[in-house]
Write an enzyme that holds these catalytic residues in place. Structure first.
Site, PDB file in Angstrom:
ATOM      1  N   SER A 173       0.815  -1.215   0.000  1.00 61.40           N
ATOM      2  CA  SER A 173       0.000   0.000   0.000  1.00 61.40           C
ATOM      3  C   SER A 173       0.853   1.272   0.000  1.00 61.40           C
ATOM      4  CB  SER A 173      -0.921   0.004   1.220  1.00 61.40           C
ATOM      5  OG  SER A 173      -1.663   1.193   1.258  1.00 61.40           O
ATOM      6  N   ASP A 220      12.096 -13.740   3.890  1.00 64.88           N
ATOM      7  CA  ASP A 220      13.437 -13.169   4.092  1.00 64.88           C
ATOM      8  C   ASP A 220      14.022 -13.472   5.478  1.00 64.88           C
ATOM      9  OD1 ASP A 220      13.240 -12.086   1.579  1.00 64.88           O
ATOM     10  OD2 ASP A 220      12.589 -10.115   2.274  1.00 64.88           O
ATOM     11  N   GLU A 252      28.582 -24.033  -4.895  1.00 63.36           N
ATOM     12  CA  GLU A 252      29.993 -23.660  -4.842  1.00 63.36           C
ATOM     13  C   GLU A 252      30.224 -22.227  -4.396  1.00 63.36           C
ATOM     14  OE1 GLU A 252      28.708 -25.673  -7.118  1.00 63.36           O
ATOM     15  OE2 GLU A 252      29.942 -27.431  -6.722  1.00 63.36           O
TER      16      GLU A 252
HETATM   17  O1  F6P Z   1      10.027  -9.431   1.382  1.00 68.25           O
HETATM   18  C1  F6P Z   1       9.666 -10.591   0.747  1.00 68.25           C
HETATM   19  C2  F6P Z   1      10.057 -10.556  -0.708  1.00 68.25           C
HETATM   20  O2  F6P Z   1       9.613 -11.737  -1.336  1.00 68.25           O
HETATM   21  C3  F6P Z   1      11.545 -10.330  -0.980  1.00 68.25           C
HETATM   22  O3  F6P Z   1      12.326 -11.488  -0.876  1.00 68.25           O
HETATM   23  C4  F6P Z   1      11.513  -9.785  -2.383  1.00 68.25           C
HETATM   24  O4  F6P Z   1      12.651  -9.023  -2.638  1.00 68.25           O
HETATM   25  C5  F6P Z   1      10.257  -8.934  -2.375  1.00 68.25           C
HETATM   26  O5  F6P Z   1       9.421  -9.464  -1.362  1.00 68.25           O
HETATM   27  C6  F6P Z   1       9.507  -8.929  -3.674  1.00 68.25           C
HETATM   28  O6  F6P Z   1       8.427  -8.075  -3.539  1.00 68.25           O
HETATM   29  P1  F6P Z   1       7.214  -8.024  -4.573  1.00 68.25           P
HETATM   30  O7  F6P Z   1       6.428  -9.297  -4.432  1.00 68.25           O
HETATM   31  O8  F6P Z   1       6.432  -6.835  -4.195  1.00 68.25           O
HETATM   32  O9  F6P Z   1       7.830  -7.948  -5.927  1.00 68.25           O
END
Ligand code: F6P
Length: 317
Positions: free
Chosen positions: A71, A126, A186
């Protein structure tokens, strides 16, 4: 307290948390108002009643049955005031917010600026909510990404190629680090660290002369684009590279057992502490104990333990 509101972001396990909140509240004779589309829905007054029956059959479903949105309007004072009006108009006595840093920042604002009783439940792939061990959704995301990496390994090792796999994480390398270790990869490139392409290419060339024939390099979304890393490696070594960007598949899917159990425990505990009068706090697990932490602390930057993981990845490859 007679009625609580419930607002969510999306990731695997959020539906299980909704179920836990609703059924725990119903057990205490508390009504639950589900807010549709996150803070946008709170601004627009999109609220639906939730009862025991309305959350049946969702424990194993990804996403959020309440839908969500990032939002922009809630960032404005006008949006916030409209959101507070919805809370008052619907006789919502307290709010539970399920989400990551952004959602919890909004929750903190509602509690401190407008005096709304709010409890947060950390849910984000995350795992960057400060002060808790694990957020809902992170375990499933690791497993989804790992499944993809395992499959990529089958073809990488057959064709003797270098593969760069981009995982989610705009400003946090948690997912990348876990997947790299669990997938036997790796190299891992994280937003928390710089990276040296020259050194990486030297390692690849040296490894190849010692009989190493395939490489999987994990890169977190916020570090660099996988395509660019691939082009740099090919440019410097002349070796063939391929790229996979896993994207939003990591945020979906049926939640793992760990996420469902975490969601059940945190949902129930959030209701308990909200009814006990807690506010401006976030529930979580720390050393397998249910805890509350101030939202102000939860939304601060969480330091990722990089060094020991990175060292281990290098020892084991
Ligand atoms: O914060 C969760 C997350 O999935 C992050 O890993 C990613 O960078 C971001 O949200 C992506 O956001 P959106 O779904 O708004 O593109």
């Amino acid at each position: 307290m007679k009625k609580i509101g419930l607002l969510t972001r999306d990731c695997a396990g959020v539906n299980a948390a909704i179920r836990s909140v609703v059924r725990s509240a119903v057990c205490c004779d508390i009504d639950v108002a589900g807010v549709l589309r996150g803070y946008d829905g709170l601004i627009d007054g999109d609220v639906i009643p939730l009862d025991r029956q309305s959350v049946s059959g969702i424990i194993n479903r990804g996403g959020t049955m309440l839908k969500t949105a990032r939002s922009q309007r809630f960032c404005t004072e006008q949006g916030q005031k409209q959101a507070v009006e919805t809370i008052r108009n619907n006789n919502i006595d307290g709010l539970i917010v399920i989400g990551g840093n952004g959602s919890l920042t909004g929750a903190h604002l509602l509690a401190t600026r407008y005096g709304i009783p709010v409890v947060g439940i950390p849910a984000t792939i995350d795992n960057d909510v400060n002060g808790v061990d694990l957020t809902i959704g992170a375990d499933t995301a690791i497993n989804v990404a790992l499944d993809a990496v395992d499959k990529i390994r089958d073809t990488v090792s057959s064709l003797e190629r270098i593969f760069i796999v981009e995982v989610m994480g705009r400003s946090c390398g948690y997912l990348a680090l876990q997947v790299a270790l669990a997938g036997g990869c790796e190299e891992v490139l994280l937003p928390e660290q710089g990276f040296d392409v020259e050194m990486m290419c030297n390692e690849i060339v040296a490894g190849n002369t010692h009989g190493k024939t395939s490489w999987i390099i994990i890169v977190a979304e916020g570090t660099a684009k996988a395509q660019d890393i691939a082009a740099m490696i090919t440019g410097k070594t002349g070796l063939e590279t391929r790229v996979a960007v896993l994207g939003h598949i990591q945020r979906g899917g049926a939640p793992s057992a760990i996420d469902r159990i975490l969601a059940a425990r945190l949902g129930n505990f959030a209701v308990e502490v909200l009814l006990d009068g807690a506010t401006d706090c976030c529930v979580g697990l720390k050393d397998d104990r249910l805890i509350t932490i101030p939202l102000e602390v939860a939304i601060q930057h969480k330091k990722l333990e990089v060094e020991s993981f990175y060292k281990l990845i290098k020892i084991l490859t």
